[in-house]
Design a protein around this motif. Structure first.
Motif, PDB file in Angstrom:
ATOM      1  N   LEU A 135       0.836  -1.200   0.000  1.00  0.00           N
ATOM      2  CA  LEU A 135       0.000   0.000   0.000  1.00  0.00           C
ATOM      3  C   LEU A 135       0.872   1.252   0.000  1.00  0.00           C
ATOM      4  N   LEU A 136       1.897   1.264   0.844  1.00  0.00           N
ATOM      5  CA  LEU A 136       2.808   2.410   0.873  1.00  0.00           C
ATOM      6  C   LEU A 136       3.476   2.619  -0.473  1.00  0.00           C
ATOM      7  N   ASP A 137       3.885   1.525  -1.126  1.00  0.00           N
ATOM      8  CA  ASP A 137       4.543   1.635  -2.434  1.00  0.00           C
ATOM      9  C   ASP A 137       3.615   2.291  -3.458  1.00  0.00           C
ATOM     10  N   ARG A 138       2.344   1.902  -3.443  1.00  0.00           N
ATOM     11  CA  ARG A 138       1.386   2.489  -4.387  1.00  0.00           C
ATOM     12  C   ARG A 138       1.208   3.985  -4.125  1.00  0.00           C
ATOM     13  N   LEU A 139       1.138   4.338  -2.848  1.00  0.00           N
ATOM     14  CA  LEU A 139       0.956   5.750  -2.515  1.00  0.00           C
ATOM     15  C   LEU A 139       2.196   6.565  -2.866  1.00  0.00           C
ATOM     16  N   ARG A 140       3.388   5.997  -2.638  1.00  0.00           N
ATOM     17  CA  ARG A 140       4.628   6.707  -3.007  1.00  0.00           C
ATOM     18  C   ARG A 140       4.685   6.939  -4.509  1.00  0.00           C
ATOM     19  N   HIS A 141       4.184   5.973  -5.265  1.00  0.00           N
ATOM     20  CA  HIS A 141       4.200   6.122  -6.720  1.00  0.00           C
ATOM     21  C   HIS A 141       3.316   7.289  -7.157  1.00  0.00           C
ATOM     22  N   ASN A 142       2.153   7.445  -6.496  1.00  0.00           N
ATOM     23  CA  ASN A 142       1.230   8.532  -6.842  1.00  0.00           C
ATOM     24  C   ASN A 142       1.669   9.867  -6.257  1.00  0.00           C
ATOM     25  N   ASN A 143       2.303   9.809  -5.077  1.00  0.00           N
ATOM     26  CA  ASN A 143       2.689  11.038  -4.385  1.00  0.00           C
ATOM     27  C   ASN A 143       3.936  10.774  -3.547  1.00  0.00           C
ATOM     28  N   PRO A 144       5.086  11.165  -4.050  1.00  0.00           N
ATOM     29  CA  PRO A 144       6.340  10.912  -3.320  1.00  0.00           C
ATOM     30  C   PRO A 144       6.374  11.538  -1.932  1.00  0.00           C
ATOM     31  N   ALA A 145       5.534  12.567  -1.703  1.00  0.00           N
ATOM     32  CA  ALA A 145       5.552  13.269  -0.413  1.00  0.00           C
ATOM     33  C   ALA A 145       4.589  12.663   0.598  1.00  0.00           C
ATOM     34  N   ASP A 182       2.893  10.942   3.685  1.00  0.00           N
ATOM     35  CA  ASP A 182       3.253  10.937   5.109  1.00  0.00           C
ATOM     36  C   ASP A 182       3.168   9.505   5.629  1.00  0.00           C
ATOM     37  N   GLU A 183       4.296   8.796   5.569  1.00  0.00           N
ATOM     38  CA  GLU A 183       4.308   7.379   5.930  1.00  0.00           C
ATOM     39  C   GLU A 183       4.007   7.167   7.414  1.00  0.00           C
ATOM     40  N   ALA A 184       4.466   8.081   8.254  1.00  0.00           N
ATOM     41  CA  ALA A 184       4.268   7.921   9.700  1.00  0.00           C
ATOM     42  C   ALA A 184       2.779   7.933  10.051  1.00  0.00           C
ATOM     43  N   THR A 185       2.030   8.869   9.443  1.00  0.00           N
ATOM     44  CA  THR A 185       0.591   8.945   9.714  1.00  0.00           C
ATOM     45  C   THR A 185      -0.128   7.703   9.204  1.00  0.00           C
ATOM     46  N   LEU A 186       0.289   7.224   8.041  1.00  0.00           N
ATOM     47  CA  LEU A 186      -0.322   6.018   7.494  1.00  0.00           C
ATOM     48  C   LEU A 186      -0.085   4.813   8.400  1.00  0.00           C
ATOM     49  N   PHE A 233      -7.126   4.017  -7.118  1.00  0.00           N
ATOM     50  CA  PHE A 233      -7.859   5.131  -7.709  1.00  0.00           C
ATOM     51  C   PHE A 233      -7.020   6.406  -7.764  1.00  0.00           C
ATOM     52  N   LYS A 234      -5.820   6.364  -7.173  1.00  0.00           N
ATOM     53  CA  LYS A 234      -4.904   7.507  -7.103  1.00  0.00           C
ATOM     54  C   LYS A 234      -5.503   8.644  -6.285  1.00  0.00           C
ATOM     55  N   LEU A 235      -6.172   8.282  -5.204  1.00  0.00           N
ATOM     56  CA  LEU A 235      -6.779   9.288  -4.346  1.00  0.00           C
ATOM     57  C   LEU A 235      -5.768   9.811  -3.333  1.00  0.00           C
ATOM     58  N   ASP A 236      -6.145  10.884  -2.659  1.00  0.00           N
ATOM     59  CA  ASP A 236      -5.235  11.544  -1.729  1.00  0.00           C
ATOM     60  C   ASP A 236      -5.075  10.719  -0.451  1.00  0.00           C
ATOM     61  N   GLN A 237      -4.103  11.096   0.350  1.00  0.00           N
ATOM     62  CA  GLN A 237      -3.757  10.336   1.546  1.00  0.00           C
ATOM     63  C   GLN A 237      -4.898  10.303   2.551  1.00  0.00           C
ATOM     64  N   ILE A 291      -2.177  18.278  -4.751  1.00  0.00           N
ATOM     65  CA  ILE A 291      -2.448  17.513  -3.537  1.00  0.00           C
ATOM     66  C   ILE A 291      -2.375  18.453  -2.354  1.00  0.00           C
ATOM     67  N   SER A 292      -3.486  18.643  -1.689  1.00  0.00           N
ATOM     68  CA  SER A 292      -3.532  19.485  -0.500  1.00  0.00           C
ATOM     69  C   SER A 292      -4.531  18.878   0.456  1.00  0.00           C
ATOM     70  N   HIS A 293      -4.701  19.507   1.610  1.00  0.00           N
ATOM     71  CA  HIS A 293      -5.509  18.870   2.645  1.00  0.00           C
ATOM     72  C   HIS A 293      -6.551  19.815   3.235  1.00  0.00           C
ATOM     73  N   ASP A 294      -6.840  20.923   2.539  1.00  0.00           N
ATOM     74  CA  ASP A 294      -7.805  21.855   3.117  1.00  0.00           C
ATOM     75  C   ASP A 294      -9.225  21.582   2.650  1.00  0.00           C
ATOM     76  N   GLY A 295      -9.416  20.632   1.731  1.00  0.00           N
ATOM     77  CA  GLY A 295     -10.753  20.268   1.299  1.00  0.00           C
ATOM     78  C   GLY A 295     -11.348  21.156   0.234  1.00  0.00           C
ATOM     79  N   ARG A 296     -10.740  22.338  -0.008  1.00  0.00           N
ATOM     80  CA  ARG A 296     -11.329  23.249  -0.974  1.00  0.00           C
ATOM     81  C   ARG A 296     -11.223  22.724  -2.396  1.00  0.00           C
TER      82      ARG A 296
END
Length: 709
Positions: free
Chosen positions: A8-18, A20-24, A60-64, A348-353
């Motif tokens: 799962l981490l590998d897939r997310l890194r592929h979509n977004n190198p940044a 946050d592995e610790a939170t995941l 689906f290449k969705l956000d974190q 990729i951002s996290h404010d929902g807007r």
């Protein structure tokens, strides 16, 4: 399981190198700890399910945040974890997403008792203030379908499959997620109708085993055609339509398997829009075109944002095929639907807007003029600006924006609407004109004696409510006019010392062009026909010397002795209206002016307007009847002058309230440093009640004068 988390981490890194592995990792550990020793029907640890959902969301290449929601989506519903725990550890955004998925799950449970699955679709679309909630729910359903064979109960498997094919597959198509929709449908089809699926699959296998060509050979020939047309680096691939899609089309078009022309679909992906049309020209030039099979979804996109050219061809080796031509970006939207816009439309951002445009897309979907264009086998209607409310039992009622409890009541049943007296919204008693909001629970309170009010039509918004109110009012008006007209005619014949029977009236009914006796009475009550005309029609030749004096306006003393025409039971706003000039009250002597087409306007006997009326034949002496209805309120108007002191108005209103009166309107006509002059309308039961109110006001030391207008 830890290996799957690393994947799962590998897939997310592929979509977004940044990422946050610790939170995941914390989310994964929270999920494992919360679900503990819980097991799925397969016998696997329960946390394997949310991990699989998170992997689907990553595909689906969705956000974190969405992927973390996938890991946590069942914790609040199925474990001791709370939303407060999730918000504390992972933030408000993820807590809101988990809360949204939990609510959808709770509604899903209710849907087993809901007759129309349509309601849930509309509800889901309307309640998804953040579309990611729906994406998580779809991923959840996809994994549940993939593992549905582990459920032991055949009834539960079929119920889940039916719900999937009726609700979740159409939702996936709504959002342009074709592959997800296809997989959901195919699994559900195999459970609901395994014989039909096996039959279609067998025919497909036979077709390809006995064909003179292969899919690869067709792809090679199409690539040759494109290369000859100088279209370089075009990607061509082919896919077989799913058994469910083929079976559905056979049912919809009522054709045999052999008559279908698009069992195989080939896709051409190019770089630019001009190349799309260039490629279309190339394949049309090289192969025979099937008439009526060309569709341009680029110039006119589907409501869910899908863009592509579709054309039907007799392709290589005389194969009947469908060819879809699109750009790379169009292909991403076709593959991932709404989910694709995290990569192609937003950062990729996290404010929902960045998700606000998705809510706009849902509005576009709801406004689509032709739902059959993208939803062939369901009746998912399109709505714009809808609100979705619940009955106390959890049934869903869909209404337009601006709807009121009256609209809600009529949506439940016309008789409930006709007899609504009050409504509780989320447990609180609220006015009937209150505008409902999404998710409100509405409890309708009815009474057998309640009837629709003509004023309701001013604020209801649904066509059903308006048409039922108008129909009921028309029917009730007719009954009221008929009753009033009958009383008026009886009184007129009595005044003229003439007998009145239905047999006598029959010639008059025909002569006056009335359909029936009730029509005659209603015309009199409505004022389109006078009692004078009826009497002359009944007695056209004889006794003229008797008729003339008796048909003149009776003196007040004569009328008083005979009691006048009773208005008891007649409703204000229908067959009669109370005049605003004199505000008659029960206990007053009253007369009425018959107005053509409007019934009677009631005045007090000494009203100046009544005295000045020029046509005495249209003035009717009236009586209140035996007793006024205690529940009915009448408006009495007062004119008062009182001292301009602090608290004066409060004292004035308190004196009225002590006598059970209710102020409905106040108008200040003059104000000086010393005095207030006001006109005030007070709701009372009758004239005697208003006199008590007057007496109470006169006892106030601030009162200079007060009188009834």
């Amino acid at each position: 399981m830890y290996r799957q988390f690393e994947e799962l981490l590998d897939r997310l890194r592929h979509n977004n190198p940044a990422v946050d592995e610790a939170t995941l990792r914390r989310a994964y550990e929270f999920c494992m700890k919360a679900h503990g020793s819980q097991l799925r029907a397969s016998g696997d640890p329960y946390y394997t399910h949310p991990l699989a959902v998170a992997q689907i969301l990553a595909d689906f290449k969705l956000d974190q945040s969405t992927v973390i929601t996938g890991l946590l989506h069942d914790t609040v519903e199925d474990t001791l974890a709370t939303l407060e725990d999730i918000e504390k550890q992972f933030g408000k955004d993820i807590a809101n997403l988990v809360d949204g998925v939990t609510k959808l799950s709770q509604l899903e449970l209710q849907s087993e008792h809901t007759k129309q699955a349509e309601n849930l679709r509309k509800l889901v679309l309307a309640m998804s203030s953040d579309i990611r909630v729906l994406l998580v729910k779809l991923a959840d359903r996809l994994h549940n379908m993939r593992t549905l064979h582990h459920v032991s109960s055949p009834e539960k498997r079929k119920r889940t499959a039916r719900e999937t094919i009726e609700i979740y597959a159409p939702l996936a198509e709504r959002m342009g997620m074709q592959h997800l929709k296809d997989e959901l449908e195919d699994i559900a089809f195999g459970i609901m109708n395994p014989d039909a699926r096996e039959s279609v699959q067998s025919r497909l296998s036979f077709l390809y085993e006995n064909a003179d060509y292969t899919v690869e050979a067709i792809i090679d020939d199409i690539q040759r055609v494109l290369k000859d047309a100088n279209i370089e680096n075009a990607l061509v691939n082919g896919r077989q339509k799913t058994p469910y899609s083929i079976w559905k089309k056979m049912q919809h078009k009522r054709v045999a398997f052999e008559q279908l022309s698009d069992i195989m679909a080939f896709r051409i992906v190019v770089h630019t829009v001009p190349e799309v049309y260039h490629a279309l020209g190339a394949v049309h030039n090289a192969y025979l075109v099937l008439p009526g099979r060309f569709k341009d979804y680029i110039s006119t996109p589907k409501p869910n944002g899908y863009q592509s050219l579709h054309t039907g061809l007799i392709g290589p080796f005389n194969s009947r095929i469908e060819v879809q031509i699109r750009t790379e970006e169009m292909h991403q939207i076709a593959e991932y639907g709404i989910a694709s816009h995290w990569e192609y439309k937003q950062g990729i951002s996290h404010d929902g807007r960045q998700y606000a445009w998705l809510r706009g897309l849902l509005d576009i979907l709801d406004q689509a003029p032709n739902p059959e264009e993208f939803l062939e086998n369901t009746k998912l209607e399109m709505f714009q600006d809808q609100v979705f409310c619940f009955t106390p039992k959890g049934d869903l009622i869909q209404l337009p924006s601006g709807a009121t409890p009256i609209d809600f009541a009529y949506a439940v049943h016309s008789q409930i609407g006709n007899h609504i007296t009050a409504a509780k919204i989320n447990g609180r008693l609220m006015p009937l004109r209150t505008v409902l909001n999404n998710g409100d629970q509405v409890e309708v309170i009815t009474s057998k004696t309640q009837r629709p009010s003509p004023t309701w039509e001013r604020f209801v918004v649904t066509g059903k409510a308006r048409s039922h109110i108008r129909r009921y009012i028309r029917q009730l008006k007719r009954e009221q006019f008929s009753e009033l007209g009958r009383s008026m005619l009886v009184k007129a014949f009595k005044h003229a010392h003439l007998d009145l029977t239905e047999k006598l009236l029959r010639p008059a009914i025909e002569q006056l062009k009335q359909g029936a006796l009730e029509d005659l009475y209603a015309s009199i009550g409505e004022g389109t026909l006078s009692t004078h005309e009826v009497i002359q029609a009944v007695y056209p030749y004889d006794k003229p010397e008797r008729l003339e004096p008796k048909l003149k306006k009776q003196k007040a003393s004569d009328s008083a002795s005979s009691g006048g025409v009773s208005i008891q039971g007649l409703i204000d706003g229908m067959a009669l209206r109370y005049a605003g000039c004199c505000h008659p009250l029960p206990g007053d002597r009253i007369s009425g002016i018959v107005k053509t087409g409007k019934g009677i306007t009631i005045h007090t006997a000494n009203c100046e307007v009544l005295k000045a009326f020029s046509d005495p034949n249209r003035v009717l002496e009236l009586s209140w009847g035996k007793a006024a209805d205690d529940q009915q309120k009448f408006v009495g108007r007062l004119k008062a002058t009182f001292l301009n002191m602090t608290g004066s108005l409060s004292s004035f209103s308190t004196a009225i309230a002590k006598q059970g009166g209710n102020i409905s309107n106040i108008k200040v006509t003059n104000r000086t440093p010393d005095f207030w002059d006001i006109i005030i309308d007070v709701e009372v039961k009758d004239a005697e009640h208003l006199n008590l109110v007057l007496a109470s006001i006169r006892t106030l030391h601030i009162t200079n004068s007060v009188e009834r207008v």
